[in-house]
Design an enzyme around this catalytic site. Structure first.
Site, PDB file in Angstrom:
ATOM      1  N   GLY A  26       0.872  -0.818   0.212  1.00  0.00           N
ATOM      2  CA  GLY A  26      -0.145  -0.189   0.394  1.00  0.00           C
ATOM      3  C   GLY A  26       0.985   1.310  -0.445  1.00  0.00           C
ATOM      4  O   GLY A  26       2.579   1.656   0.125  1.00  0.00           O
ATOM      5  N   ASP A  27       0.320   2.437  -0.013  1.00  0.00           N
ATOM      6  CA  ASP A  27       0.606   3.407  -0.027  1.00  0.00           C
ATOM      7  C   ASP A  27       2.124   3.637  -1.477  1.00  0.00           C
ATOM      8  O   ASP A  27       2.807   4.588  -0.814  1.00  0.00           O
ATOM      9  CB  ASP A  27       1.594   3.794   1.546  1.00  0.00           C
ATOM     10  N   GLY A  29       1.308   5.277  -3.286  1.00  0.00           N
ATOM     11  CA  GLY A  29       1.042   6.599  -4.703  1.00  0.00           C
ATOM     12  C   GLY A  29       0.377   6.470  -5.764  1.00  0.00           C
ATOM     13  O   GLY A  29      -0.298   7.186  -6.426  1.00  0.00           O
ATOM     14  N   LYS A  30      -0.907   5.564  -5.318  1.00  0.00           N
ATOM     15  CA  LYS A  30      -1.883   4.821  -5.910  1.00  0.00           C
ATOM     16  C   LYS A  30      -2.631   6.165  -6.118  1.00  0.00           C
ATOM     17  O   LYS A  30      -3.167   6.289  -7.091  1.00  0.00           O
ATOM     18  CB  LYS A  30      -2.785   3.519  -5.556  1.00  0.00           C
ATOM     19  N   GLY A  54      -6.103   5.233   1.930  1.00  0.00           N
ATOM     20  CA  GLY A  54      -5.233   6.700   1.803  1.00  0.00           C
ATOM     21  C   GLY A  54      -4.533   7.439   0.700  1.00  0.00           C
ATOM     22  O   GLY A  54      -3.630   6.359  -0.046  1.00  0.00           O
ATOM     23  N   HIS A  55      -5.481   7.710   0.619  1.00  0.00           N
ATOM     24  CA  HIS A  55      -4.735   7.847  -0.963  1.00  0.00           C
ATOM     25  C   HIS A  55      -4.799   9.799  -0.853  1.00  0.00           C
ATOM     26  O   HIS A  55      -5.715   9.919  -0.647  1.00  0.00           O
ATOM     27  CB  HIS A  55      -6.067   8.296  -2.480  1.00  0.00           C
ATOM     28  N   THR A 142      -5.679  -0.267  11.168  1.00  0.00           N
ATOM     29  CA  THR A 142      -6.298   1.746  11.026  1.00  0.00           C
ATOM     30  C   THR A 142      -7.449   1.201  12.226  1.00  0.00           C
ATOM     31  O   THR A 142      -7.520   2.622  12.425  1.00  0.00           O
ATOM     32  CB  THR A 142      -5.888   1.155   9.671  1.00  0.00           C
ATOM     33  N   GLN A 237      -4.896  -0.563  -0.999  1.00  0.00           N
ATOM     34  CA  GLN A 237      -3.708  -1.243   0.122  1.00  0.00           C
ATOM     35  C   GLN A 237      -3.159  -1.903  -1.317  1.00  0.00           C
ATOM     36  O   GLN A 237      -3.563  -1.416  -2.396  1.00  0.00           O
ATOM     37  CB  GLN A 237      -4.234  -1.984   0.723  1.00  0.00           C
ATOM     38  N   THR A 312      -1.618   8.053   5.627  1.00  0.00           N
ATOM     39  CA  THR A 312      -2.527   9.752   5.288  1.00  0.00           C
ATOM     40  C   THR A 312      -4.195   9.156   5.797  1.00  0.00           C
ATOM     41  O   THR A 312      -4.357  10.267   6.818  1.00  0.00           O
ATOM     42  CB  THR A 312      -3.323   9.285   3.537  1.00  0.00           C
ATOM     43  N   GLY A 315      -1.500   8.708  10.319  1.00  0.00           N
ATOM     44  CA  GLY A 315      -0.339   9.216  10.455  1.00  0.00           C
ATOM     45  C   GLY A 315       0.791   8.999  10.879  1.00  0.00           C
ATOM     46  O   GLY A 315       1.615   9.452  11.831  1.00  0.00           O
ATOM     47  N   ARG A 316       0.544   7.647  10.589  1.00  0.00           N
ATOM     48  CA  ARG A 316       1.923   6.473  11.912  1.00  0.00           C
ATOM     49  C   ARG A 316       3.457   7.132  10.760  1.00  0.00           C
ATOM     50  O   ARG A 316       3.138   6.937   9.258  1.00  0.00           O
ATOM     51  CB  ARG A 316       1.250   5.383  11.841  1.00  0.00           C
ATOM     52  N   LEU A 345       9.978   8.857  -7.431  1.00  0.00           N
ATOM     53  CA  LEU A 345      11.797   8.073  -8.140  1.00  0.00           C
ATOM     54  C   LEU A 345      12.578   9.897  -7.767  1.00  0.00           C
ATOM     55  O   LEU A 345      13.512   9.573  -7.576  1.00  0.00           O
ATOM     56  CB  LEU A 345      11.453   8.372  -9.598  1.00  0.00           C
ATOM     57  N   SER A 431       6.786   9.055 -11.922  1.00  0.00           N
ATOM     58  CA  SER A 431       6.085   9.951 -11.794  1.00  0.00           C
ATOM     59  C   SER A 431       6.825  10.456 -10.004  1.00  0.00           C
ATOM     60  O   SER A 431       7.866   9.494  -9.469  1.00  0.00           O
ATOM     61  CB  SER A 431       5.218   9.859 -10.389  1.00  0.00           C
TER      62      SER A 431
HETATM   63  P1  IMP Z   1      -6.456  -3.252   8.163  1.00  0.00           P
HETATM   64  O1  IMP Z   1      -6.750  -2.734   6.998  1.00  0.00           O
HETATM   65  O2  IMP Z   1      -6.873  -2.130   8.800  1.00  0.00           O
HETATM   66  O3  IMP Z   1      -7.497  -4.182   8.939  1.00  0.00           O
HETATM   67  O4  IMP Z   1      -4.848  -3.270   9.185  1.00  0.00           O
HETATM   68  C1  IMP Z   1      -4.192  -4.113   8.609  1.00  0.00           C
HETATM   69  C2  IMP Z   1      -3.371  -3.985   7.903  1.00  0.00           C
HETATM   70  O5  IMP Z   1      -2.823  -3.925   6.708  1.00  0.00           O
HETATM   71  C3  IMP Z   1      -2.081  -2.493   8.763  1.00  0.00           C
HETATM   72  O6  IMP Z   1      -0.597  -3.121   8.535  1.00  0.00           O
HETATM   73  C4  IMP Z   1      -2.666  -1.643   7.805  1.00  0.00           C
HETATM   74  O7  IMP Z   1      -1.254  -0.726   8.520  1.00  0.00           O
HETATM   75  C5  IMP Z   1      -2.266  -2.352   6.670  1.00  0.00           C
HETATM   76  N1  IMP Z   1      -3.109  -1.420   5.876  1.00  0.00           N
HETATM   77  C6  IMP Z   1      -4.397  -1.366   5.365  1.00  0.00           C
HETATM   78  N2  IMP Z   1      -4.760  -0.323   4.665  1.00  0.00           N
HETATM   79  C7  IMP Z   1      -3.252   0.312   4.385  1.00  0.00           C
HETATM   80  C8  IMP Z   1      -3.020   1.282   3.283  1.00  0.00           C
HETATM   81  O8  IMP Z   1      -4.476   2.155   2.446  1.00  0.00           O
HETATM   82  N3  IMP Z   1      -2.047   1.033   3.105  1.00  0.00           N
HETATM   83  C9  IMP Z   1      -0.858   1.212   3.925  1.00  0.00           C
HETATM   84  N4  IMP Z   1      -1.231   0.164   4.631  1.00  0.00           N
HETATM   85  C10 IMP Z   1      -2.560  -0.179   4.965  1.00  0.00           C
END
Ligand code: IMP
Length: 450
Positions: A26-27, A29-30, A54-55, A142, A237, A312, A315-316, A345, A431
């Protein structure tokens, strides 16, 4: 080419569909890439996940963070669909819509599947209670109630969007389900204290608010594709958080690969044409779980700060590390990626050398394919190849991008070709910043064929 011709003949209509998949944790940059591609789209569809996503989208100087709503919402005239595979938090959705309306946008184009399961207050409460019960073996969720909601869906205890339009049925469902949840919460030592009538009142209110938007989205999407509309599927994700193929149990509760489009949007596999895998030029992960290329040193801190790697949704701080080709090869295989979008990049500017993980060493053995077992993975030591880094540029990034790929530092071009060669997929979008104009687009223009 074959597939393309087949699609042209499917009911006599060209199917201009495109999917965007996260290839890492995840994260990647989608949000930016989806927003960028949404310019040519008629419809943008979310098909899995929920408000855990979080987009982040940058429009001019404005930063918009979306969690549940499809990125198409920031583009006027685009129909944005929340498919049946998404879990919908009506409260979070209401807040996101309010924010968009405040910024002068409209929610008129939003449609929500009548079959999408709803995240209820007890899902959020149980998410926290279960995490606490896991002690130091927590997943690091989350806290958005995602796991408990998907569990209920599979256990046939879910409440769906369409149920909000039928008071009698809704009461009946809650009468069946709530006592089970109450007993579960009691057993975890964290009683729920939910007022059933108040919950029903709130849910019926959501039903009234969203009545005009709740639709049979499978029909809507299918008909749009058959009519030749440009439909884009927006993944949330990433592949490594996929419930089946990711770093289980440190994953989210849905499938994050392209296969989920079919079940989560209600369309057949033959309707998914291009699949773009979004890959960050390095790797990040939030939450607990194995991460073989993680850097706990100065370079890791540099990636964290240069890449502004803070969640996003929560905030972690994100954990940062080198690019992992074992992971990327898995994403290519599982989702049938037809091209790559490489993001961030620019964050690697002034880091030299750059390392890339090509395989793992586990218990003295070289391993090329991602292992399925978390404890084995914990013992994986990355095998790296080193590539030359590059220096930052002095001109504005947008102007550099306008000059095209040839204007990029030679070592960056080598890095990109190295990735392409290693996984056998072309990088068609590059990007180099948050803004829309800090992008190099090398795609042949497929959208315009429609
Ligand atoms: P959950 O989706 O809230 O159940 O979290 C399960 C795991 O997926 C945790 O490690 C979250 O940090 C991770 N996670 C869920 N959604 C995202 C996302 O959009 N980006 C990055 N990690 C995510």
């Amino acid at each position: 080419m074959l597939k393309y011709q087949y699609l042209l003949t499917h009911d006599g209509v060209f199917l201009p569909t495109l999917a965007i998949i996260g290839t890492q944790w995840g994260d990647e940059g989608k949000g930016k890439i989806t927003d960028y591609l949404a310019e040519g789209a008629d419809m943008v569809v979310r098909y899995q996940g929920g408000a855990n996503a979080g987009h982040t989208i940058k429009v001019g100087d404005e930063v918009i963070a979306l969690h549940l709503l499809p990125s198409g919402m920031v583009r006027p005239g685009v129909i944005s669909v929340i498919g049946n595979g998404v879990v919908v938090d009506c409260e979070a959705m209401g807040k996101e819509i309010e924010g968009l309306v405040r910024s002068g946008r409209s929610a008129d184009g939003l449609r929500i599947s009548d079959r999408a399961n709803i995240v209820l207050p007890y899902h959020r409460a149980l998410d926290g209670a279960e995490e606490r019960a896991r002690g130091n073996k927590g997943v690091g969720t989350t806290g958005r109630g995602i796991g408990p909601c998907y569990s209920d869906k599979m256990a046939r205890s879910g409440i769906r969007m369409g149920d909000l339009l039928d008071e009698e049925y809704l009461r009946e469902r809650l009468d069946t389900v709530l006592p089970i949840k109450e007993r579960l919460a009691d057993s975890l030592g964290e009683p729920l204290n939910i007022d059933r009538d108040e919950l029903v009142r709130k849910l019926l209110e959501y039903g009234r608010t969203y009545r005009d938007k709740i639709v049979d989205s499978s029909v809507l999407i299918y008909d749009a594709i058959k009519a030749g509309k440009r439909v884009m599927f927006e993944g949330a994700q990433g592949t490594m958080l996929d419930i089946d193929h990711g770093t289980y149990p440190y994953v989210t509760s849905s499938n994050c690969t392209s296969a989920a489009i079919c079940t989560g949007a209600g369309i057949p596999p033959s309707m998914v044409e291009q699949v773009i895998g979004v890959v960050k030029a390095y790797t990040t992960r939030v939450g607990a779980g194995p991460f073989p290329t993680e850097l706990k040193d100065e370079t890791g801190r540099k990636l964290l700060h240069q890449g502004e790697e803070f969640g996003t949704t929560t905030g972690r701080e994100r954990r940062c590390g080198w690019l992992d080709l074992v992971v990327l090869r898995l994403a290519v295989r599982l989702s049938g990626l037809t091209s790559l979008a490489i993001t961030k990049l620019d964050v690697l500017n002034d880091i030299d050398p750059i390392k890339v993980c090509v395989a793992y060493e586990i218990d003295g053995e070289r391993v090329e394919n991602f292992p399925g077992n978390a404890s084995r993975l914990e013992r994986a030591r990355p095998i790296y190849e080193e590539l030359q880094g590059w220096s930052s540029w002095s001109e504005e990034t947008a102007s550099l991008c306008r000059r095209g790929v040839e204007a990029l530092p030679e070592a960056m071009r080598d890095y990109i070709s190295y990735i392409e060669r290693s996984v056998g997929v072309k990088a068609e979008i590059l990007s180099l910043g948050k803004r829309r104009d800090e992008t190099i687009d090398l795609r042949p223009d497929r959208w315009s064929i429609a």
